[in-house]
Scaffold this motif. Structure first.
Motif, PDB file in Angstrom:
ATOM      1  N   GLU A  70       0.872  -1.157   0.052  1.00 51.96           N
ATOM      2  CA  GLU A  70       0.185   0.001  -0.062  1.00 51.96           C
ATOM      3  C   GLU A  70       0.813   1.333  -0.218  1.00 51.96           C
ATOM      4  O   GLU A  70       0.487   2.281  -0.801  1.00 51.96           O
ATOM      5  CB  GLU A  70      -0.982  -0.080   1.309  1.00 51.96           C
ATOM      6  N   VAL A  71       1.871   1.236   0.666  1.00 51.65           N
ATOM      7  CA  VAL A  71       2.784   2.321   0.816  1.00 51.65           C
ATOM      8  C   VAL A  71       3.419   2.596  -0.573  1.00 51.65           C
ATOM      9  O   VAL A  71       3.558   3.781  -1.037  1.00 51.65           O
ATOM     10  CB  VAL A  71       3.929   2.200   1.582  1.00 51.65           C
ATOM     11  N   ALA A  72       3.671   1.638  -1.555  1.00 49.31           N
ATOM     12  CA  ALA A  72       4.210   1.553  -2.772  1.00 49.31           C
ATOM     13  C   ALA A  72       3.137   2.639  -3.731  1.00 49.31           C
ATOM     14  O   ALA A  72       3.681   3.228  -4.425  1.00 49.31           O
ATOM     15  CB  ALA A  72       4.727   0.334  -3.350  1.00 49.31           C
ATOM     16  N   VAL A  73       1.838   1.974  -3.659  1.00 50.90           N
ATOM     17  CA  VAL A  73       0.843   2.666  -4.342  1.00 50.90           C
ATOM     18  C   VAL A  73       0.776   4.145  -4.071  1.00 50.90           C
ATOM     19  O   VAL A  73       0.656   5.060  -5.104  1.00 50.90           O
ATOM     20  CB  VAL A  73      -0.438   2.005  -3.912  1.00 50.90           C
ATOM     21  N   VAL A  74       0.958   4.401  -2.835  1.00 47.63           N
ATOM     22  CA  VAL A  74       0.946   5.698  -2.466  1.00 47.63           C
ATOM     23  C   VAL A  74       2.174   6.471  -3.032  1.00 47.63           C
ATOM     24  O   VAL A  74       2.025   7.661  -3.628  1.00 47.63           O
ATOM     25  CB  VAL A  74       0.909   6.081  -0.939  1.00 47.63           C
ATOM     26  N   MET A  75       3.314   5.961  -3.000  1.00 50.13           N
ATOM     27  CA  MET A  75       4.417   6.613  -3.411  1.00 50.13           C
ATOM     28  C   MET A  75       4.636   6.722  -4.766  1.00 50.13           C
ATOM     29  O   MET A  75       4.942   7.848  -5.399  1.00 50.13           O
ATOM     30  CB  MET A  75       5.745   5.886  -2.923  1.00 50.13           C
ATOM     31  N   GLU A  76       3.797   5.874  -5.597  1.00 49.42           N
ATOM     32  CA  GLU A  76       3.782   6.102  -6.998  1.00 49.42           C
ATOM     33  C   GLU A  76       3.036   7.437  -7.588  1.00 49.42           C
ATOM     34  O   GLU A  76       3.245   7.997  -8.208  1.00 49.42           O
ATOM     35  CB  GLU A  76       3.338   4.538  -7.674  1.00 49.42           C
ATOM     36  N   GLU A  77       1.825   7.491  -6.718  1.00 47.82           N
ATOM     37  CA  GLU A  77       0.852   8.537  -7.064  1.00 47.82           C
ATOM     38  C   GLU A  77       1.748   9.953  -6.503  1.00 47.82           C
ATOM     39  O   GLU A  77       1.468  10.978  -7.256  1.00 47.82           O
ATOM     40  CB  GLU A  77      -0.308   8.456  -6.259  1.00 47.82           C
ATOM     41  N   PHE A  78       2.326   9.805  -5.450  1.00 46.95           N
ATOM     42  CA  PHE A  78       3.193  11.030  -4.918  1.00 46.95           C
ATOM     43  C   PHE A  78       4.175  11.470  -5.962  1.00 46.95           C
ATOM     44  O   PHE A  78       4.494  12.614  -6.350  1.00 46.95           O
ATOM     45  CB  PHE A  78       3.756  10.618  -3.672  1.00 46.95           C
ATOM     46  N   GLY A  79       4.777  10.412  -6.777  1.00 54.15           N
ATOM     47  CA  GLY A  79       5.875  10.607  -7.825  1.00 54.15           C
ATOM     48  C   GLY A  79       5.125  11.347  -8.857  1.00 54.15           C
ATOM     49  O   GLY A  79       5.476  12.049  -9.545  1.00 54.15           O
ATOM     50  N   ARG A  80       3.941  10.857  -9.221  1.00 56.82           N
ATOM     51  CA  ARG A  80       3.121  11.587 -10.281  1.00 56.82           C
ATOM     52  C   ARG A  80       2.980  12.934 -10.063  1.00 56.82           C
ATOM     53  O   ARG A  80       3.010  13.791 -10.970  1.00 56.82           O
ATOM     54  CB  ARG A  80       1.869  11.014 -10.645  1.00 56.82           C
ATOM     55  N   ALA A  81       2.796  13.114  -8.946  1.00 55.32           N
ATOM     56  CA  ALA A  81       2.461  14.737  -8.562  1.00 55.32           C
ATOM     57  C   ALA A  81       3.573  15.462  -8.053  1.00 55.32           C
ATOM     58  O   ALA A  81       3.284  16.641  -7.666  1.00 55.32           O
ATOM     59  CB  ALA A  81       1.391  15.021  -7.546  1.00 55.32           C
ATOM     60  N   LEU A  82       4.528  14.733  -7.871  1.00 52.12           N
ATOM     61  CA  LEU A  82       5.962  15.351  -7.324  1.00 52.12           C
ATOM     62  C   LEU A  82       5.610  15.979  -5.895  1.00 52.12           C
ATOM     63  O   LEU A  82       5.910  17.334  -5.429  1.00 52.12           O
ATOM     64  CB  LEU A  82       6.340  16.356  -8.080  1.00 52.12           C
ATOM     65  N   VAL A  83       4.820  15.265  -4.825  1.00 52.47           N
ATOM     66  CA  VAL A  83       4.451  15.615  -3.639  1.00 52.47           C
ATOM     67  C   VAL A  83       5.945  15.978  -2.895  1.00 52.47           C
ATOM     68  O   VAL A  83       6.958  15.258  -2.915  1.00 52.47           O
ATOM     69  CB  VAL A  83       3.835  14.274  -2.899  1.00 52.47           C
ATOM     70  N   LEU A  84       5.732  17.180  -2.014  1.00 54.97           N
ATOM     71  CA  LEU A  84       6.896  17.748  -1.278  1.00 54.97           C
ATOM     72  C   LEU A  84       6.741  17.377   0.138  1.00 54.97           C
ATOM     73  O   LEU A  84       7.791  17.674   0.791  1.00 54.97           O
ATOM     74  CB  LEU A  84       6.927  19.122  -1.524  1.00 54.97           C
ATOM     75  N   GLU A  85       5.744  16.758   0.650  1.00 54.60           N
ATOM     76  CA  GLU A  85       5.567  16.716   2.053  1.00 54.60           C
ATOM     77  C   GLU A  85       6.544  15.333   2.518  1.00 54.60           C
ATOM     78  O   GLU A  85       6.734  14.647   1.935  1.00 54.60           O
ATOM     79  CB  GLU A  85       4.048  16.088   2.301  1.00 54.60           C
ATOM     80  N   PRO A  86       6.910  15.327   3.884  1.00 51.30           N
ATOM     81  CA  PRO A  86       7.901  14.492   4.195  1.00 51.30           C
ATOM     82  C   PRO A  86       7.406  13.235   4.601  1.00 51.30           C
ATOM     83  O   PRO A  86       7.854  12.582   5.659  1.00 51.30           O
ATOM     84  CB  PRO A  86       8.244  15.071   5.778  1.00 51.30           C
ATOM     85  N   TYR A  87       6.754  12.413   3.781  1.00 51.74           N
ATOM     86  CA  TYR A  87       6.171  11.170   3.808  1.00 51.74           C
ATOM     87  C   TYR A  87       7.452  10.146   3.878  1.00 51.74           C
ATOM     88  O   TYR A  87       7.439   9.270   4.733  1.00 51.74           O
ATOM     89  CB  TYR A  87       5.449  10.752   2.560  1.00 51.74           C
ATOM     90  N   LEU A  88       8.365  10.180   3.083  1.00 49.99           N
ATOM     91  CA  LEU A  88       9.555   9.082   3.025  1.00 49.99           C
ATOM     92  C   LEU A  88      10.361   9.297   4.538  1.00 49.99           C
ATOM     93  O   LEU A  88      10.481   8.318   5.003  1.00 49.99           O
ATOM     94  CB  LEU A  88      10.467   9.549   1.858  1.00 49.99           C
ATOM     95  N   SER A  89      10.625  10.741   4.658  1.00 48.80           N
ATOM     96  CA  SER A  89      11.404  10.750   6.006  1.00 48.80           C
ATOM     97  C   SER A  89      10.743  10.371   7.275  1.00 48.80           C
ATOM     98  O   SER A  89      11.278   9.611   8.173  1.00 48.80           O
ATOM     99  CB  SER A  89      11.951  12.144   6.123  1.00 48.80           C
ATOM    100  N   THR A  90       9.515  10.800   7.410  1.00 49.96           N
ATOM    101  CA  THR A  90       8.729  10.469   8.481  1.00 49.96           C
ATOM    102  C   THR A  90       7.914   8.805   8.664  1.00 49.96           C
ATOM    103  O   THR A  90       8.262   8.200   9.614  1.00 49.96           O
ATOM    104  CB  THR A  90       7.595  11.437   8.736  1.00 49.96           C
ATOM    105  N   VAL A  91       7.426   8.747   7.660  1.00 50.11           N
ATOM    106  CA  VAL A  91       6.657   7.434   7.551  1.00 50.11           C
ATOM    107  C   VAL A  91       7.442   5.966   7.128  1.00 50.11           C
ATOM    108  O   VAL A  91       7.611   5.136   8.164  1.00 50.11           O
ATOM    109  CB  VAL A  91       5.227   7.345   6.614  1.00 50.11           C
ATOM    110  N   VAL A  92       7.979   6.230   6.231  1.00 45.07           N
ATOM    111  CA  VAL A  92       8.896   4.980   5.661  1.00 45.07           C
ATOM    112  C   VAL A  92      10.233   4.862   6.333  1.00 45.07           C
ATOM    113  O   VAL A  92      10.786   3.666   7.130  1.00 45.07           O
ATOM    114  CB  VAL A  92       9.203   5.194   4.232  1.00 45.07           C
ATOM    115  N   LEU A  93      11.052   5.864   6.572  1.00 40.08           N
ATOM    116  CA  LEU A  93      12.233   5.705   7.416  1.00 40.08           C
ATOM    117  C   LEU A  93      12.025   6.047   8.630  1.00 40.08           C
ATOM    118  O   LEU A  93      12.231   5.011   9.437  1.00 40.08           O
ATOM    119  CB  LEU A  93      13.169   6.876   6.910  1.00 40.08           C
TER     120      LEU A  93
END
Length: 386
Positions: A70-93
């Motif tokens: 499910e995280v990968a699904v969100v990250m792919e959509e974030f890539g399409r929109a170039l989302v700037l929020e700290p999802y990778l640093s806070t949630v994933v890492l």
């Protein structure tokens, strides 16, 4: 093995895509990019309300009890929109490290606040003198009367300027330990930076800073596993960004006219676009391979299921996706011509992100060397002659 998205994942994908189409277009992103923080607190709260911040965490901590798929699904959509929020640093890492290494009490103290969007985490691991090596930190942890103190310097810390809590790697007990440090604690100094793609990062210095150990024992294996997961997440994001770049480029080829005809009528440009789409399909396959590696499905299918195979598979996928990111970003700029070099046109922003992603946790040389040291993706076997 079923490689298609589940019904829940398709619904998640549709929901996130619809949100980003309506609220995170190029104009909205540009406004966020130019703000003081470089990301939107309002959008972060929306992500929390949708449950995106709690996808990989247990229901015990108010999470969705889902997983990396499910995280990968969100990250792919974030890539399409170039989302700037700290999802990778806070949630994933950050969240991933707490979930993997923390005690039950530490998880209870931190994860619910991450899931509601109230707490931001940052993983401080890379060092100015250590390049991409996470196995031998120069930062030290010293036992104190009420815990530990941390001394050292960390670089390229994603989300450093806004983090409430740092998760710091440091030499301890002959190995590598993880430590929780309050961002407002004595001895913490943050030097904020902005990457070429607009994502906020920074260097952080700790000087006899009070810290609490995250979990117990050597954390080397945990760090490797969580960074592998983060690389797989970046692979999904890169695929989203590459696909958006090519969609935008194809539309430009259809509508931009020269000498009374669309430039897409030029056979050379058609061939270049077709090759780029073939490259994208290969990258999609490798992003899927990385996802299977970190979720354990690929290892189970191979009958291995060990950390070496997971790490090897993620590195192999990363090497191909990083090369695809370079090729597609450059081809998209080339086919746009001069307008692709302007800050006002979105394609350049995709190129910037696709340039930074391959260098976020390592680079091509480092990945190649490490993959070679692991025996390559397919271990060599001596041929029987005669």
């Amino acid at each position: 093995m079923d490689l298609e998205l589940t019904d829940e994942q398709r619904e998640l994908k549709s929901t996130v895509a619809r949100l980003l189409r309506t609220e995170y277009d190029a104009a909205a992103r540009e406004e966020i990019l130019r703000s003081d923080k470089g990301w939107s607190q309002e959008k972060w709260e929306t992500f929390a309300e949708l449950g995106l911040l709690g996808l990989p965490f247990s229901e015990e901590y108010d999470g969705a009890d889902m997983g990396f798929g499910e995280v990968a699904v969100v990250m792919e959509e974030f890539g399409r929109a170039l989302v700037l929020e700290p999802y990778l640093s806070t949630v994933v890492l950050g969240g991933g490290l707490v979930d993997a290494a923390g005690t039950a009490q530490q998880k209870q103290d931190i994860l619910p606040a991450v899931i509601t969007g109230e707490m931001l985490l940052a993983f401080a691991a890379y060092e100015p003198t250590g390049r991409y090596d996470l196995t031998a930190p120069a930062t030290t942890a010293t036992e104190a009367a009420d815990g530990y103190t941390i001394t050292g310097e960390k670089s390229a810390v994603l989300g450093a300027a806004d983090a409430h809590t740092f998760i710091v790697s440091a030499a301890a007990d002959g190995g590598v330990g993880l430590f929780l440090v309050d961002a407002s604690a004595q001895g913490v100094a943050v030097d904020g930076r902005v990457q070429a793609d607009g994502i906020r990062t920074g260097s952080v210095t700790f000087a006899d800073t009070p810290a609490t150990r995250l979990g117990t024992g050597d954390a080397s294996a945990t760090i490797e596993r969580v960074v592998d997961t983060a690389n797989a997440a970046l692979a999904a994001e890169a695929v989203g960004a590459m696909e958006a770049s090519l969609t935008m480029t194809a539309e430009y080829l259809k509508t931009r006219e020269q000498f009374g005809a669309p430039i897409g009528a030029n056979q050379v440009l058609q061939h270049r676009a077709a090759e780029a789409y073939a490259t994208l399909e290969g990258a999609k396959s490798m992003a899927l391979y990385a996802k299977l590696a970190v979720t354990g499905e690929q290892s189970a299918a191979d009958g291995e299921g060990d950390s070496k195979s997971r790490h090897r598979d993620v590195l192999a996928a990363k090497l191909i996706i990083d090369d695809a990111s370079r090729e597609i970003s450059q081809e998209s700029i080339q086919m746009h011509g001069g307008i692709g070099m302007t800050m006002e046109y979105p394609i350049g922003h995709y190129a910037k992100r696709l340039t930074v992603i391959p260098r976020t946790f390592d680079d091509a040389d480092t990945v190649s060397q490490e993959l070679a040291s692991l025996g390559g993706l397919i271990e060599p076997q001596a041929a029987e002659l005669g």
